[in-house]
Design an enzyme around this catalytic site. Structure first.
Site, PDB file in Angstrom:
ATOM      1  N   THR A  89      39.674  45.369  28.189  1.00 24.60           N
ATOM      2  CA  THR A  89      39.334  46.335  27.146  1.00 24.60           C
ATOM      3  C   THR A  89      37.968  46.943  27.416  1.00 24.60           C
ATOM      4  OG1 THR A  89      40.527  44.859  25.656  1.00 24.60           O
ATOM      5  CG2 THR A  89      39.297  46.619  24.632  1.00 24.60           C
ATOM      6  N   ASP A  96      35.894  39.017  37.915  1.00 25.41           N
ATOM      7  CA  ASP A  96      36.871  39.863  37.229  1.00 25.41           C
ATOM      8  C   ASP A  96      37.127  41.070  38.143  1.00 25.41           C
ATOM      9  OD1 ASP A  96      34.608  41.410  37.040  1.00 25.41           O
ATOM     10  OD2 ASP A  96      34.668  41.654  34.857  1.00 25.41           O
ATOM     11  N   TYR A 132      37.619  32.595  34.498  1.00 24.93           N
ATOM     12  CA  TYR A 132      36.650  33.671  34.276  1.00 24.93           C
ATOM     13  C   TYR A 132      35.833  33.422  33.000  1.00 24.93           C
ATOM     14  CZ  TYR A 132      34.532  37.849  32.624  1.00 24.93           C
ATOM     15  OH  TYR A 132      33.602  38.703  32.129  1.00 24.93           O
ATOM     16  N   TRP A 151      26.107  41.989  22.473  1.00 28.64           N
ATOM     17  CA  TRP A 151      26.228  40.599  22.943  1.00 28.64           C
ATOM     18  C   TRP A 151      25.176  40.268  24.006  1.00 28.64           C
ATOM     19  CZ3 TRP A 151      30.192  44.143  22.787  1.00 28.64           C
ATOM     20  CH2 TRP A 151      30.441  44.851  23.956  1.00 28.64           C
ATOM     21  N   CYS A 155      29.412  50.803  41.376  1.00 31.66           N
ATOM     22  CA  CYS A 155      30.430  50.551  42.398  1.00 31.66           C
ATOM     23  C   CYS A 155      31.815  50.709  41.753  1.00 31.66           C
ATOM     24  CB  CYS A 155      30.250  49.145  42.981  1.00 31.66           C
ATOM     25  SG  CYS A 155      31.199  48.884  44.481  1.00 31.66           S
ATOM     26  N   CYS A 190      26.870  55.125  45.805  1.00 32.38           N
ATOM     27  CA  CYS A 190      26.177  54.241  46.748  1.00 32.38           C
ATOM     28  C   CYS A 190      24.684  54.569  46.835  1.00 32.38           C
ATOM     29  CB  CYS A 190      26.812  54.330  48.131  1.00 32.38           C
ATOM     30  SG  CYS A 190      28.541  53.795  48.128  1.00 32.38           S
ATOM     31  N   GLU A 203      33.325  37.936  25.237  1.00 32.20           N
ATOM     32  CA  GLU A 203      34.092  37.765  26.470  1.00 32.20           C
ATOM     33  C   GLU A 203      35.595  37.820  26.202  1.00 32.20           C
ATOM     34  OE1 GLU A 203      33.186  37.961  29.455  1.00 32.20           O
ATOM     35  OE2 GLU A 203      31.038  37.944  29.125  1.00 32.20           O
TER      36      GLU A 203
HETATM   37 FE1  SF4 Z   1      29.579  49.528  46.123  1.00 30.15          FE
HETATM   38 FE2  SF4 Z   1      28.464  51.532  47.498  1.00 30.15          FE
HETATM   39 FE3  SF4 Z   1      26.983  49.521  46.540  1.00 30.15          FE
HETATM   40 FE4  SF4 Z   1      28.646  49.115  48.581  1.00 30.15          FE
HETATM   41  S1  SF4 Z   1      26.860  50.463  48.579  1.00 30.15           S
HETATM   42  S2  SF4 Z   1      28.368  47.782  46.800  1.00 30.15           S
HETATM   43  S3  SF4 Z   1      30.343  50.441  48.019  1.00 30.15           S
HETATM   44  S4  SF4 Z   1      28.124  51.045  45.347  1.00 30.15           S
END
Ligand code: SF4
Length: 376
Positions: A40, A135, A117, A21, A189, A196, A34
């Site tokens: 899912t 979301d 959404y 998509w 994240c 990070c 969507e």
């Molecule tokens: Fe997420 Fe870490 Fe990026 Fe902050 S630094 S948005 S906690 S992945």
């Protein structure tokens, strides 16, 4: 804000997954994706998406299709109200918009099943409109970026998240920007152990600076699923088996299954089967045999279905709660659109049940030690 947007877009264009998509700007294809992606996983959706679009390549083909065909292609994907709503919405697009999918989030939200959404996703991705999306993935990224420690389900916090998402979407390429937030939440994240070090917006992340990545967003206590017991039977007559269709509204609406019913916590399934079938199909049965148990976890319920085989005594079918029935061959039964739990109960009942069932028939009922694994 400008730097944040630029970092997200740069990262997205370099690291995004190549998904079907994302190779199109066709609003219909994006809408289907969507609808399927709600609740899912991407890997689950891909084959369903491709099959669905081969069969319904535009809004018009879906609008003129039978709901049963639509549910047949959706079977196994779960949350069947999405398919019913998409079907209803396609009809409205034909009637109200002469087949043109509306471009604004406001108009899109007037269609069945299109919430804030989906409207935001469709308007931004397909039509380049500066509309936000929030979301679960986006909410987590924004909560960490802005150091939001409160419960994300609170209405005031939800409003703040939508505001933050809207500020980001008010810039170039809102569709890519929204997808960047979703992709970042899905791949970097993540709920547990976010990466990070690989994050393009780490330098502006408050949760990271404060060492609170593990506690934002605040975990929510989920109630344990309620245990529900049920009986269902493969009812045969003259080499055919009885399939029944659920009403279109409600859980699993419009799908087919073996006839049956929920039973009380203390009821014995073997005793409960006959009255349940009599009430819901009007049929008396004999030669009842127990086959096993199928357990399936729905969102809030763990349903334990005791599965039987039985022969229908002479008499007409009179349905209660179900809206249709068919006497079908075993192959015909397999071809009907069914939810995953119903299909597992059906396969269990059909296993070893040729025209001359392998298991000994009894007048009463007998539970065999055969238990399938809990469903996803
Ligand atoms: Fe997420 Fe870490 Fe990026 Fe902050 S630094 S948005 S906690 S992945």
């Amino acid at each position: 804000m400008t730097k944040l947007r630029a970092a997200l877009l740069r990262w997205y264009r370099r690291h995004r997954r190549d998904l079907p998509w994302r190779r199109t700007r066709d609003p219909w294809a994006i809408w289907v994706s969507e609808a399927m992606l709600q609740q899912t996983r991407v890997e689950t959706v891909v084959p369903y998406y491709e099959r669905f679009l081969r069969r319904f390549p535009d809004v018009g083909t879906l609008a003129t299709a039978d709901l049963e065909d639509v549910l047949g292609l959706w079977a196994g994907l779960g949350y069947y109200s999405r398919a019913r709503n998409l079907h209803g919405a396609a009809r409205q697009v034909i009637q109200r918009y002469h087949g043109r999918i509306p471009e604004t989030a406001e108009e899109l939200r007037t269609l069945p099943g299109v919430g804030r959404y989906t409207a935001g996703a469709l308007a931004s991705i397909a039509f380049d409109r500066p509309e936000p999306v929030v979301d679960g993935n986006v909410a987590r990224v924004l909560a960490r970026l802005h150091g939001i420690r409160e419960d994300l389900a609170r209405p005031a916090v939800q409003a703040r998240l939508w505001e933050e998402a809207a500020r980001l979407a008010r810039g170039p390429d809102p569709g890519d920007l929204n997808q960047a937030l979703m992709e970042l939440g899905a791949r970097v994240c993540t709920p547990r152990t976010p990466d990070c070090a690989a994050c393009p917006v780490a330098s502006g992340c408050r949760a990271r600076r404060a060492g609170e990545v593990d506690s934002i967003p605040r975990p929510r206590a989920r109630p344990a699923p309620r245990r529900v017991r049920a009986v269902a039977a493969l009812v045969t007559r003259g080499g055919r088996v009885l399939a029944v269709r659920r009403a279109e509204s409600g859980l699993l609406g419009g799908l087919w299954e073996l006839p049956g019913s929920e039973i009380g916590a203390r009821e014995r399934p073997g005793r409960a089967l006959r009255p349940a079938l009599a009430e819901r199909t009007g049929l008396a049965v004999d030669e009842v045999e127990a086959v096993g148990v199928v357990t399936h976890l729905f969102t809030h319920r763990r349903v334990e279905t005791h599965v039987f085989r039985a022969r229908a005594a002479p008499g007409r079918v009179r349905l209660s709660d179900y809206v249709a029935h068919r006497w079908v061959s075993r192959e015909g039964l397999r071809a009907l659109p069914q939810g995953r739990a119903a299909r597992r109960a059906m396969e269990l009942a059909l296993s070893g049940s040729g025209d001359a069932p392998a298991l000994a028939r009894t007048r009463g009922s007998r539970m065999l030690a055969r238990r399938s694994a809990p469903g996803p």
